[in-house]
Motif scaffolding. Structure first.
Motif, PDB file in Angstrom:
ATOM      1  N   SER A  83       0.839  -1.202   0.000  1.00  0.00           N
ATOM      2  CA  SER A  83       0.000   0.000   0.000  1.00  0.00           C
ATOM      3  C   SER A  83       0.871   1.248   0.000  1.00  0.00           C
ATOM      4  O   SER A  83       2.074   1.184   0.268  1.00  0.00           O
ATOM      5  N   TYR A  84       0.232   2.367  -0.274  1.00  0.00           N
ATOM      6  CA  TYR A  84       0.904   3.659  -0.218  1.00  0.00           C
ATOM      7  C   TYR A  84       1.505   3.875   1.171  1.00  0.00           C
ATOM      8  O   TYR A  84       2.658   4.266   1.307  1.00  0.00           O
ATOM      9  N   ASP A  85       0.715   3.588   2.189  1.00  0.00           N
ATOM     10  CA  ASP A  85       1.149   3.801   3.565  1.00  0.00           C
ATOM     11  C   ASP A  85       2.371   2.958   3.912  1.00  0.00           C
ATOM     12  O   ASP A  85       3.303   3.433   4.584  1.00  0.00           O
ATOM     13  N   ALA A  86       2.396   1.714   3.455  1.00  0.00           N
ATOM     14  CA  ALA A  86       3.541   0.838   3.717  1.00  0.00           C
ATOM     15  C   ALA A  86       4.782   1.338   2.976  1.00  0.00           C
ATOM     16  O   ALA A  86       5.891   1.293   3.519  1.00  0.00           O
ATOM     17  N   ALA A  87       4.607   1.830   1.756  1.00  0.00           N
ATOM     18  CA  ALA A  87       5.742   2.352   0.985  1.00  0.00           C
ATOM     19  C   ALA A  87       6.316   3.598   1.650  1.00  0.00           C
ATOM     20  O   ALA A  87       7.535   3.763   1.742  1.00  0.00           O
ATOM     21  N   VAL A  88       5.442   4.475   2.130  1.00  0.00           N
ATOM     22  CA  VAL A  88       5.901   5.696   2.800  1.00  0.00           C
ATOM     23  C   VAL A  88       6.599   5.348   4.115  1.00  0.00           C
ATOM     24  O   VAL A  88       7.644   5.931   4.446  1.00  0.00           O
ATOM     25  N   ALA A  89       6.068   4.390   4.856  1.00  0.00           N
ATOM     26  CA  ALA A  89       6.705   3.977   6.113  1.00  0.00           C
ATOM     27  C   ALA A  89       8.079   3.374   5.844  1.00  0.00           C
ATOM     28  O   ALA A  89       9.047   3.669   6.566  1.00  0.00           O
ATOM     29  N   LEU A  90       8.196   2.547   4.803  1.00  0.00           N
ATOM     30  CA  LEU A  90       9.486   1.969   4.440  1.00  0.00           C
ATOM     31  C   LEU A  90      10.455   3.063   4.019  1.00  0.00           C
ATOM     32  O   LEU A  90      11.612   3.080   4.447  1.00  0.00           O
ATOM     33  N   ARG A  91       9.992   3.993   3.193  1.00  0.00           N
ATOM     34  CA  ARG A  91      10.833   5.106   2.750  1.00  0.00           C
ATOM     35  C   ARG A  91      11.345   5.904   3.942  1.00  0.00           C
ATOM     36  O   ARG A  91      12.524   6.201   4.046  1.00  0.00           O
ATOM     37  N   ASP A  92      10.448   6.224   4.858  1.00  0.00           N
ATOM     38  CA  ASP A  92      10.838   7.020   6.024  1.00  0.00           C
ATOM     39  C   ASP A  92      11.821   6.273   6.921  1.00  0.00           C
ATOM     40  O   ASP A  92      12.765   6.865   7.455  1.00  0.00           O
ATOM     41  N   GLN A  93      11.619   4.967   7.083  1.00  0.00           N
ATOM     42  CA  GLN A  93      12.514   4.165   7.913  1.00  0.00           C
ATOM     43  C   GLN A  93      13.913   4.131   7.309  1.00  0.00           C
ATOM     44  O   GLN A  93      14.909   4.422   7.994  1.00  0.00           O
ATOM     45  N   VAL A  94      14.013   3.773   6.035  1.00  0.00           N
ATOM     46  CA  VAL A  94      15.324   3.630   5.399  1.00  0.00           C
ATOM     47  C   VAL A  94      16.010   4.988   5.274  1.00  0.00           C
ATOM     48  O   VAL A  94      17.198   5.129   5.595  1.00  0.00           O
ATOM     49  N   CYS A  95      15.264   6.004   4.850  1.00  0.00           N
ATOM     50  CA  CYS A  95      15.869   7.338   4.712  1.00  0.00           C
ATOM     51  C   CYS A  95      16.287   7.902   6.062  1.00  0.00           C
ATOM     52  O   CYS A  95      17.303   8.603   6.159  1.00  0.00           O
ATOM     53  N   GLY A  96      15.553   7.597   7.115  1.00  0.00           N
ATOM     54  CA  GLY A  96      15.930   8.044   8.459  1.00  0.00           C
ATOM     55  C   GLY A  96      17.250   7.431   8.907  1.00  0.00           C
ATOM     56  O   GLY A  96      18.113   8.115   9.473  1.00  0.00           O
ATOM     57  N   LEU A  97      17.419   6.135   8.645  1.00  0.00           N
ATOM     58  CA  LEU A  97      18.671   5.469   9.000  1.00  0.00           C
ATOM     59  C   LEU A  97      19.834   6.011   8.176  1.00  0.00           C
ATOM     60  O   LEU A  97      20.934   6.229   8.698  1.00  0.00           O
ATOM     61  N   LEU A  98      19.591   6.249   6.886  1.00  0.00           N
ATOM     62  CA  LEU A  98      20.639   6.812   6.033  1.00  0.00           C
ATOM     63  C   LEU A  98      21.014   8.228   6.471  1.00  0.00           C
ATOM     64  O   LEU A  98      22.196   8.585   6.515  1.00  0.00           O
ATOM     65  N   ALA A  99      20.014   9.030   6.814  1.00  0.00           N
ATOM     66  CA  ALA A  99      20.284  10.407   7.248  1.00  0.00           C
ATOM     67  C   ALA A  99      21.084  10.432   8.546  1.00  0.00           C
ATOM     68  O   ALA A  99      21.992  11.251   8.713  1.00  0.00           O
ATOM     69  N   ALA A 100      20.752   9.535   9.469  1.00  0.00           N
ATOM     70  CA  ALA A 100      21.484   9.483  10.743  1.00  0.00           C
ATOM     71  C   ALA A 100      22.950   9.142  10.506  1.00  0.00           C
ATOM     72  O   ALA A 100      23.844   9.752  11.105  1.00  0.00           O
ATOM     73  N   GLU A 101      23.214   8.194   9.620  1.00  0.00           N
ATOM     74  CA  GLU A 101      24.607   7.825   9.340  1.00  0.00           C
ATOM     75  C   GLU A 101      25.309   8.923   8.544  1.00  0.00           C
ATOM     76  O   GLU A 101      26.517   9.123   8.700  1.00  0.00           O
ATOM     77  N   GLU A 102      24.570   9.626   7.732  1.00  0.00           N
ATOM     78  CA  GLU A 102      25.139  10.767   7.001  1.00  0.00           C
ATOM     79  C   GLU A 102      25.667  11.821   7.969  1.00  0.00           C
ATOM     80  O   GLU A 102      26.756  12.371   7.783  1.00  0.00           O
ATOM     81  N   VAL A 103      24.923  12.073   9.035  1.00  0.00           N
ATOM     82  CA  VAL A 103      25.358  13.031  10.062  1.00  0.00           C
ATOM     83  C   VAL A 103      26.604  12.513  10.777  1.00  0.00           C
ATOM     84  O   VAL A 103      27.551  13.273  11.025  1.00  0.00           O
ATOM     85  N   VAL A 104      26.616  11.228  11.108  1.00  0.00           N
ATOM     86  CA  VAL A 104      27.786  10.644  11.771  1.00  0.00           C
ATOM     87  C   VAL A 104      29.028  10.810  10.895  1.00  0.00           C
ATOM     88  O   VAL A 104      30.095  11.212  11.374  1.00  0.00           O
ATOM     89  N   ALA A 105      28.884  10.521   9.607  1.00  0.00           N
ATOM     90  CA  ALA A 105      30.021  10.643   8.687  1.00  0.00           C
ATOM     91  C   ALA A 105      30.470  12.095   8.558  1.00  0.00           C
ATOM     92  O   ALA A 105      31.674  12.386   8.575  1.00  0.00           O
ATOM     93  N   ALA A 106      29.521  12.989   8.443  1.00  0.00           N
ATOM     94  CA  ALA A 106      29.868  14.413   8.309  1.00  0.00           C
ATOM     95  C   ALA A 106      30.550  14.922   9.570  1.00  0.00           C
ATOM     96  O   ALA A 106      31.541  15.661   9.489  1.00  0.00           O
TER      97      ALA A 106
END
Length: 187
Positions: A83-106
């Motif tokens: 569903s749309y909701d599941a896709a958005v939740a997956l997107r937010d989960q994965v992008c959130g983890l990537l963003a957190a590691e991006e900050v750590v690297a920076a």
């Protein structure tokens, strides 16, 4: 081959093995997400040995997180959200983890790594947003008394063939008694 390159290869192999444990990308994502958020334990001693140990553990954890994030992005690309909701939740989960590691690297001055993580996050964001647009949204359904899935399928969709879908979405133990509140895909 140096010990450091062997450790990097082992971290990548671990992430790939976790991703390969299940043919369902959603299961792979559930297995990889905790590794992608791995944080080392605080140093126990403030002396040189304790600080060196903490530094090594932080580096190893970062290596594991980044390997898991790469595998997680691949699993997200293979996923088929229902569903749309599941896709958005997956997107937010994965992008959130990537963003957190991006900050750590920076913060660590690893600019090339931070840029690579940002580019990966942008690709995941674009891919899942595009795929979500074609999916049905979920809606909440509340019923006063339990009814069979066939009744719900007819009332919601005017399609008796969707009774099994309703039963699965309601997570019903018995498809003849579906009541309370549950989410179902729009028409």
């Amino acid at each position: 081959m140096s010990t450091l390159s062997q450790l990097a290869a082992a971290a990548q192999a671990l992430a790939d093995a976790l991703r390969g444990l299940s043919p369902d990308p959603a299961d792979s994502i559930r297995l990889l997400a905790p590794l992608a958020a791995l944080q080392p334990v605080e140093a126990t001693a403030a002396d040189g040995v304790g600080l060196a140990q903490a530094s090594g553990e932080a580096a190893a954890a970062g290596l594991c997180r980044r390997a898991a994030l790469a595998a997680l992005a691949r699993a997200a690309a293979e996923a088929s959200p229902p569903s749309y909701d599941a896709a958005v939740a997956l997107r937010d989960q994965v992008c959130g983890l990537l963003a957190a590691e991006e900050v750590v690297a920076a913060d660590a001055g690893e600019d090339a790594t931070a840029l690579a993580l940002r580019d990966l996050r942008a690709a995941v964001l674009e891919d899942l947003t595009r795929r979500a647009a074609d999916l049905a949204r979920l809606r909440r359904v509340t019923v006063a008394e339990p009814l069979p899935a066939l009744v719900h399928a007819y009332r919601l969709y005017e399609d008796l063939d969707r009774a099994e879908e309703v039963s699965l979405q309601a997570d019903a133990e018995d498809p003849n008694f579906i009541g309370g509140t549950f989410s179902t895909r729009g028409t």
